[in-house]
Design an enzyme around this catalytic site. Structure first.
Site, PDB file in Angstrom:
ATOM      1  N   PHE A 180     -10.789  -3.681  -0.251  1.00  0.00           N
ATOM      2  CA  PHE A 180      -9.358  -3.961  -0.189  1.00  0.00           C
ATOM      3  C   PHE A 180      -8.596  -2.640  -0.205  1.00  0.00           C
ATOM      4  O   PHE A 180      -8.692  -1.865  -1.160  1.00  0.00           O
ATOM      5  CB  PHE A 180      -8.923  -4.837  -1.378  1.00  0.00           C
ATOM      6  CG  PHE A 180      -7.439  -5.090  -1.398  1.00  0.00           C
ATOM      7  CD1 PHE A 180      -6.861  -5.991  -0.499  1.00  0.00           C
ATOM      8  CD2 PHE A 180      -6.610  -4.416  -2.283  1.00  0.00           C
ATOM      9  CE1 PHE A 180      -5.486  -6.208  -0.497  1.00  0.00           C
ATOM     10  CE2 PHE A 180      -5.236  -4.635  -2.290  1.00  0.00           C
ATOM     11  CZ  PHE A 180      -4.673  -5.535  -1.392  1.00  0.00           C
ATOM     12  N   GLY A 181      -7.845  -2.364   0.859  1.00  0.00           N
ATOM     13  CA  GLY A 181      -7.036  -1.144   0.955  1.00  0.00           C
ATOM     14  C   GLY A 181      -5.572  -1.480   0.738  1.00  0.00           C
ATOM     15  O   GLY A 181      -5.077  -2.483   1.279  1.00  0.00           O
ATOM     16  N   TYR A 182      -4.880  -0.669  -0.045  1.00  0.00           N
ATOM     17  CA  TYR A 182      -3.465  -0.947  -0.325  1.00  0.00           C
ATOM     18  C   TYR A 182      -2.583   0.282  -0.152  1.00  0.00           C
ATOM     19  O   TYR A 182      -1.369   0.207  -0.288  1.00  0.00           O
ATOM     20  CB  TYR A 182      -3.320  -1.483  -1.766  1.00  0.00           C
ATOM     21  CG  TYR A 182      -3.883  -0.527  -2.801  1.00  0.00           C
ATOM     22  CD1 TYR A 182      -5.243  -0.554  -3.135  1.00  0.00           C
ATOM     23  CD2 TYR A 182      -3.074   0.426  -3.408  1.00  0.00           C
ATOM     24  CE1 TYR A 182      -5.768   0.343  -4.048  1.00  0.00           C
ATOM     25  CE2 TYR A 182      -3.598   1.321  -4.331  1.00  0.00           C
ATOM     26  CZ  TYR A 182      -4.946   1.274  -4.640  1.00  0.00           C
ATOM     27  OH  TYR A 182      -5.460   2.184  -5.535  1.00  0.00           O
ATOM     28  N   GLY A 183      -3.201   1.439   0.132  1.00  0.00           N
ATOM     29  CA  GLY A 183      -2.424   2.673   0.298  1.00  0.00           C
ATOM     30  C   GLY A 183      -2.762   3.310   1.625  1.00  0.00           C
ATOM     31  O   GLY A 183      -2.708   2.653   2.674  1.00  0.00           O
ATOM     32  N   SER A 184      -3.171   4.574   1.579  1.00  0.00           N
ATOM     33  CA  SER A 184      -3.460   5.264   2.844  1.00  0.00           C
ATOM     34  C   SER A 184      -4.625   4.615   3.597  1.00  0.00           C
ATOM     35  O   SER A 184      -4.736   4.765   4.813  1.00  0.00           O
ATOM     36  CB  SER A 184      -3.755   6.740   2.592  1.00  0.00           C
ATOM     37  OG  SER A 184      -4.949   6.900   1.871  1.00  0.00           O
ATOM     38  N   GLU A 193     -11.630   9.475  -1.862  1.00  0.00           N
ATOM     39  CA  GLU A 193     -10.853   8.953  -2.997  1.00  0.00           C
ATOM     40  C   GLU A 193     -11.227   9.618  -4.326  1.00  0.00           C
ATOM     41  O   GLU A 193     -10.950   9.064  -5.391  1.00  0.00           O
ATOM     42  CB  GLU A 193     -11.068   7.433  -3.101  1.00  0.00           C
ATOM     43  CG  GLU A 193     -10.725   6.644  -1.839  1.00  0.00           C
ATOM     44  CD  GLU A 193      -9.247   6.702  -1.471  1.00  0.00           C
ATOM     45  OE1 GLU A 193      -8.406   6.724  -2.385  1.00  0.00           O
ATOM     46  OE2 GLU A 193      -8.939   6.744  -0.270  1.00  0.00           O
TER      47      GLU A 193
HETATM   48  C1  SIN Z   1      -6.078   2.691  -0.931  1.00  0.00           C
HETATM   49  O1  SIN Z   1      -5.461   3.032   0.068  1.00  0.00           O
HETATM   50  O2  SIN Z   1      -6.571   1.541  -1.021  1.00  0.00           O
HETATM   51  C2  SIN Z   1      -6.317   3.635  -2.075  1.00  0.00           C
HETATM   52  C3  SIN Z   1      -5.268   4.650  -2.268  1.00  0.00           C
HETATM   53  C4  SIN Z   1      -5.124   5.649  -1.165  1.00  0.00           C
HETATM   54  O3  SIN Z   1      -6.140   6.164  -0.660  1.00  0.00           O
HETATM   55  O4  SIN Z   1      -3.996   5.940  -0.760  1.00  0.00           O
END
Ligand code: SIN
Length: 195
Positions: A24-28, A99
């Site tokens: 599950f990705g929520y940012g970049s 990460e």
């Molecule tokens: C994500 O995107 O799920 C983790 C945070 C990031 O790498 O910005």
């Protein structure tokens, strides 16, 4: 917790003997997809909110002048929307590297748009990691972001690209969009106008 989470993630063995896992990705991870994946689809997780409370020493800032990037904060009743990727297990070595500045893989129950569920993984930077910055107002976060950059680019691009990607997914995120509004204002004030 150490500044570099690669070893900790490797030894956690949350993958078990699975060949592929939903991430599950929520940012970049939503908009900067530099890793191989088999399939991707919108998903959400319940009980969590996306917040610009994590420091970035290695991508959007430096150790001396950290940037601000997103992590997940536990908030009962809240829903955090993002993008899920079905990835082969070996890809996590690459993701751990990316990460490594405070994020640990944690098990995550995600729901897809068709209502089906999967237990997968997400990268979470908790309050006990050395790069963690914590809560600040959206205006303070915007000011901070406007003054930071690192090897992966400016901190403001991280936020603006995330805001764009969330809109493209049809997701509402008051925290992100409020910071975006402040950043655009700050940029307008500091960009000299031509006559
Ligand atoms: C994500 O995107 O799920 C983790 C945070 C990031 O790498 O910005």
């Amino acid at each position: 917790m150490s500044m570099n989470t690669i070893e900790e993630n490797r030894s956690r063995n949350l993958l078990g003997d699975r060949d592929e896992v939903w991430l599950f990705g929520y940012g970049s991870l939503i908009y900067l997809v530099d890793f191989p994946y088999l399939e991707s689809k919108p998903a959400s997780i319940e009980g969590w909110s996306r917040r610009f409370w994590q420091g970035s020493h290695d991508h959007r800032g430096t150790v001396e002048n950290p940037g601000r990037v997103v992590t997940l904060i536990e908030q009962p009743g809240e829903i955090c929307g993002g993008l899920a990727f079905r990835v082969e297990a070996p890809v996590f070595a690459q993701l751990d590297e990316r990460e490594k500045n405070g994020y640990l893989r944690v098990a995550s129950e995600m729901t897809f748009d068709d209502g089906s569920n999967a237990t997968g993984l997400t990268y979470l930077a908790s309050a006990d990691n050395e790069a963690y910055l914590g809560e600040a107002s959206e205006y303070e976060i915007a000011q901070h972001i406007c003054g930071a950059q690192g090897p992966s680019g400016t901190n403001s691009d991280y936020l603006l690209e995330l805001a764009l990607a969330l809109r493209e997914l049809g997701l509402q995120d008051d925290h992100v969009f409020e910071i975006e509004r402040h950043i655009l204002q700050i940029q307008e004030q500091t960009t000299p106008t031509s006559r």
